[in-house]
Design an enzyme around this catalytic site. Sequence first.
Site: not given
Length: 467
Positions: A40, A42-43, A145, A184, A186, A446
């Site tokens: 998987g 880092t993500c 990565g 992003v 932070g 709506h």
Amino acid sequence: MESQFDVIIIGSGPGGYVTAIRCAQLGLKTAIIEKYSVLGGTCLNVGCIPSKAMLDSSERYHEIKYSSVNHGIDVDNTRVDLKRMIARKADVVSKINGGVSYLMKKNKVEVFQGVGSFKNKNTILIKSETAEETITGANVIIATGSKPASLPGIDIDKKRIISSTEALNLKEIPKHLVVVGGGVIGMELGSVYGRLGSKITVIEYAGSILANMDKKMGAELQKSLKKNLDFEFLLGYKVTGATNTGDSIAVTAEDKNGDIVTLESDYCLVAIGRKPYTTGLGLDKVGIELNSRGQISTDKNMETNVKGIYAIGDVVEGPMLAHKASEEGIVVAEIIAGQKPHINYNTIPSIVYTSPEVASVGKTEEELKTSGIKYKVGQFPFSASGRAITSGKTEGVAKVLADAKTDEILGFHIIGERASDLIGEATVSMAYRAAAEDIARISHGHPTYYENLREACLDVEKIAIHI
């Protein structure tokens, strides 16, 4: 295990494992190498997925504590159990880990655990803690990565001076968290702890947060974080040092006039971005070229200067986004199989999972100005949306940029509730080169959030209905 393959993939993140699945679907005998014990990348393990789990949990807490009363719901003695919150995050990661492993077995992808490196262009050495072996492949795809970047003179000690990885596993809620970097990562992790009660001070070298997005998005998010959470922003400041004093951190920063400020905090999160991870691959052994930023150089087909070796995701040029890596991997798999796919980088969306969320696709207004392209702007505030009002989620705006002559949508930028989902319609519209009028003439349900996009497109010609 087999030792000869059509394709060998180094790295099992969203670039690597998706590529492996597509290669297998196309009938290619595929191997994937992962240095960690779980798949998987880092993500899944320390990035996208665990951060979203923490964002969701912290948002639920903050809404229950501060917003439920507005809905006629009284909740007393609301408190946070950080240990259980982090345990839930770990459980989410574990479930998806299992899902990726299942997909490898289902698609008959051979998984090798260990560090992969080139012996030559077709032979990969795999070193684990207990053994070594080699496998060969007609094609090799590098999908290793990235890792967190730091600043000169700042040592990420993983105790008080931390990266995003450690921020996802703190054992206490900081009283004061200094976040270095207004991007992003932070903003998302700052939001997690800001909702849980931390004071957050953001130090950003640029003059705005989310500097790579449309400027209005950063300005609106900054306003929201200051209003709803205990956020302070030091923009235009360069961090010059961070010292762990034992029980706290002393962070120094300098503005463009040379004035220096010193901040004391419990923790300092260094979130200035990420850098390509190519350490130990042995790229020099096969002569693979890197650019000045340490990224692997590739052509339009993601092939390196060495024929048969490809690179995708964070190790190559472009935004470091999980879905960008996946798209590139699918394209490479199909190219190897003899197909002729394509990828349109202009229609890869960017998303920030704060509250309100921010999402963007296509050109920003600043980019259009710089390039001299004539454009029209349409905007619709969430405060005028019936669905937003009923939900109490009225912060934000949908903004569309359309070509002044052709009316083709050139960019869509959204800050507001469910922006991460709303950007889907905008992305599809741009992929099919829709005009703003096309979206304006399509019936939208709506009351919904996505009708805000239609209203923004109507506003291009200043004929929006609800403003």
